[in-house]
Design a protein around this motif. Structure first.
Motif, PDB file in Angstrom:
ATOM      1  N   SER A 109      50.626  20.745  97.937  1.00 45.92           N
ATOM      2  CA  SER A 109      50.865  22.812  97.174  1.00 45.92           C
ATOM      3  C   SER A 109      50.191  22.186  95.748  1.00 45.92           C
ATOM      4  O   SER A 109      49.917  21.361  95.279  1.00 45.92           O
ATOM      5  CB  SER A 109      52.082  23.359  97.021  1.00 45.92           C
ATOM      6  N   VAL A 110      49.677  23.336  95.740  1.00 42.37           N
ATOM      7  CA  VAL A 110      49.362  23.394  93.899  1.00 42.37           C
ATOM      8  C   VAL A 110      49.614  24.532  93.057  1.00 42.37           C
ATOM      9  O   VAL A 110      49.799  25.769  93.711  1.00 42.37           O
ATOM     10  CB  VAL A 110      47.608  23.811  94.148  1.00 42.37           C
ATOM     11  N   SER A 111      50.021  23.994  91.921  1.00 38.16           N
ATOM     12  CA  SER A 111      50.340  25.140  91.562  1.00 38.16           C
ATOM     13  C   SER A 111      49.654  24.879  90.156  1.00 38.16           C
ATOM     14  O   SER A 111      49.693  24.454  89.837  1.00 38.16           O
ATOM     15  CB  SER A 111      52.006  25.168  91.170  1.00 38.16           C
ATOM     16  N   GLY A 112      49.680  26.531  89.254  1.00 30.80           N
ATOM     17  CA  GLY A 112      48.934  26.228  88.006  1.00 30.80           C
ATOM     18  C   GLY A 112      48.866  27.649  87.595  1.00 30.80           C
ATOM     19  O   GLY A 112      49.138  28.424  88.517  1.00 30.80           O
ATOM     20  N   VAL A 113      48.381  28.066  85.861  1.00 30.17           N
ATOM     21  CA  VAL A 113      48.166  28.556  85.457  1.00 30.17           C
ATOM     22  C   VAL A 113      46.215  29.593  85.738  1.00 30.17           C
ATOM     23  O   VAL A 113      45.682  28.548  85.637  1.00 30.17           O
ATOM     24  CB  VAL A 113      47.776  29.046  83.709  1.00 30.17           C
ATOM     25  N   VAL A 114      46.075  30.082  86.220  1.00 27.14           N
ATOM     26  CA  VAL A 114      44.894  30.422  86.698  1.00 27.14           C
ATOM     27  C   VAL A 114      44.656  31.144  85.565  1.00 27.14           C
ATOM     28  O   VAL A 114      44.453  32.407  85.039  1.00 27.14           O
ATOM     29  CB  VAL A 114      45.143  31.816  87.982  1.00 27.14           C
ATOM     30  N   GLU A 115      42.925  31.337  85.406  1.00 29.12           N
ATOM     31  CA  GLU A 115      41.856  31.678  84.668  1.00 29.12           C
ATOM     32  C   GLU A 115      40.435  31.778  85.164  1.00 29.12           C
ATOM     33  O   GLU A 115      40.415  30.871  85.450  1.00 29.12           O
ATOM     34  CB  GLU A 115      41.440  30.548  82.952  1.00 29.12           C
ATOM     35  N   ALA A 116      39.579  32.318  84.745  1.00 31.57           N
ATOM     36  CA  ALA A 116      38.187  32.325  84.672  1.00 31.57           C
ATOM     37  C   ALA A 116      37.645  31.027  83.393  1.00 31.57           C
ATOM     38  O   ALA A 116      37.933  31.542  82.442  1.00 31.57           O
ATOM     39  CB  ALA A 116      37.536  33.510  84.360  1.00 31.57           C
ATOM     40  N   ASP A 117      36.693  30.397  84.085  1.00 32.43           N
ATOM     41  CA  ASP A 117      36.215  29.263  83.436  1.00 32.43           C
ATOM     42  C   ASP A 117      34.964  29.587  82.898  1.00 32.43           C
ATOM     43  O   ASP A 117      33.753  30.140  84.590  1.00 32.43           O
ATOM     44  CB  ASP A 117      36.944  28.349  83.250  1.00 32.43           C
ATOM     45  N   TYR A 118      33.625  28.491  82.618  1.00 35.97           N
ATOM     46  CA  TYR A 118      33.049  28.179  82.642  1.00 35.97           C
ATOM     47  C   TYR A 118      32.600  27.041  81.676  1.00 35.97           C
ATOM     48  O   TYR A 118      33.058  26.524  80.751  1.00 35.97           O
ATOM     49  CB  TYR A 118      31.655  29.455  81.722  1.00 35.97           C
ATOM     50  N   ASN A 119      31.081  26.352  81.845  1.00 31.82           N
ATOM     51  CA  ASN A 119      31.030  25.508  81.623  1.00 31.82           C
ATOM     52  C   ASN A 119      29.235  25.084  80.521  1.00 31.82           C
ATOM     53  O   ASN A 119      28.891  26.773  80.411  1.00 31.82           O
ATOM     54  CB  ASN A 119      30.845  24.003  82.188  1.00 31.82           C
ATOM     55  N   LYS A 120      29.058  24.260  79.669  1.00 30.43           N
ATOM     56  CA  LYS A 120      27.499  24.544  79.245  1.00 30.43           C
ATOM     57  C   LYS A 120      26.722  24.632  80.078  1.00 30.43           C
ATOM     58  O   LYS A 120      25.441  24.743  79.757  1.00 30.43           O
ATOM     59  CB  LYS A 120      27.712  23.611  78.015  1.00 30.43           C
ATOM     60  N   ASN A 121      26.287  24.361  81.032  1.00 32.80           N
ATOM     61  CA  ASN A 121      25.532  24.318  82.310  1.00 32.80           C
ATOM     62  C   ASN A 121      25.576  24.981  82.712  1.00 32.80           C
ATOM     63  O   ASN A 121      24.414  25.374  83.491  1.00 32.80           O
ATOM     64  CB  ASN A 121      25.484  22.673  83.187  1.00 32.80           C
ATOM     65  N   GLY A 122      25.997  26.121  82.493  1.00 34.38           N
ATOM     66  CA  GLY A 122      26.125  27.460  83.449  1.00 34.38           C
ATOM     67  C   GLY A 122      27.013  27.850  84.577  1.00 34.38           C
ATOM     68  O   GLY A 122      26.596  29.033  85.074  1.00 34.38           O
TER      69      GLY A 122
END
Length: 242
Positions: free
Chosen positions: A212-225
């Motif tokens: 299973s996978v647990s964690g905090v969800v966030e929208a993200d992005y990087n410098k490569n677009g």
């Protein structure tokens, strides 16, 4: 569900600390309502040592905030997105300039069950994932590691020993016809890592298959677009494997 205006004062009572990470410049905690669930969690950020500090708390005070601590806090709401963010990037909702007071009570943070497609890597646009951004979730299934060199987590680096190269702040797992982008940002409480750029890594992510996978969800992005949805485990227990 109904966002305040940026700069509005915010007060939260008896919320639970889900995760924490600090550096010399700033500290972050994620808190959520007791019981968790949709629209329950938010990032709290304190700039105590960077450019233009806006927080009276110290790194030592942030480091003292343990997972499961029940706290009260005040601060200012912010919908944060850099002007250099790529097209399609989603702002991070956060509380800035916080004052956090522990109540003395503790409570295990609740990770609510969600389907893999809700928090899949590509589900970053407003829609089904919105209620879980900032919240602690639990995705059941079998999730073998599919990439430890996931492009969304790549960045150039130079170690303290002068070794240059590429570092990766997360990896991908695939299961149930879905790909999850798993972040390794909670280095204060998580030992899983990927060795890159000369940095030591005692608990290496390789070809494990997590149950299973647990964690905090966030929208993200990087410098490569690249823009994507990230799920960041808080402790090693969030990534169980046989």
């Amino acid at each position: 569900m109904t966002q305040p205006t940026t700069g509005d004062p915010v007060s939260l009572t008896n919320v639970v600390v889900v995760s924490r990470v600090t550096s010399k410049k700033g500290g972050s905690v994620w808190v959520q309502d007791q019981g968790g669930g949709q629209y329950s969690g938010i990032h709290v950020f304190c700039n105590y040592g960077g450019t233009s500090p806006n927080c009276t708390m110290t790194q030592a005070q942030f480091d003292a905030l343990t997972i499961g601590a029940v706290v009260n806090l005040t601060g200012k709401f912010n919908s944060f997105l850099l002007t250099t963010a790529p097209v399609g990037a989603q702002p991070q909702l956060e509380i800035e300039s916080p004052t956090i007071t522990t109540t003395g009570a503790t409570m295990a943070p609740v990770a609510v069950d969600v389907a893999a497609d809700v928090v899949a890597k590509g589900n970053f646009m407003p829609g089904t994932s919105d209620p879980y951004k900032g919240a602690y979730v639990h995705v059941t299934g079998t999730f073998p590691v599919s990439s430890v060199t996931a492009p969304e987590f790549s960045a150039t680096c130079t170690s303290s020993m002068g070794t240059a190269g590429t570092t990766f702040s997360g990896f991908e797992v695939a299961g149930g016809a879905q790909t999850l982008a798993v972040g390794l940002g909670f280095y204060s409480t998580l030992t899983y890592c990927i060795p890159q750029c000369g940095y030591p890594c005692a608990n290496q992510v390789t070809n494990q298959s997590f149950t299973s996978v647990s964690g905090v969800v966030e929208a993200d992005y990087n410098k490569n677009g690249m823009v994507y949805l990230r799920i960041s485990p808080v402790t090693d227990a969030d990534l169980p494997h046989p």
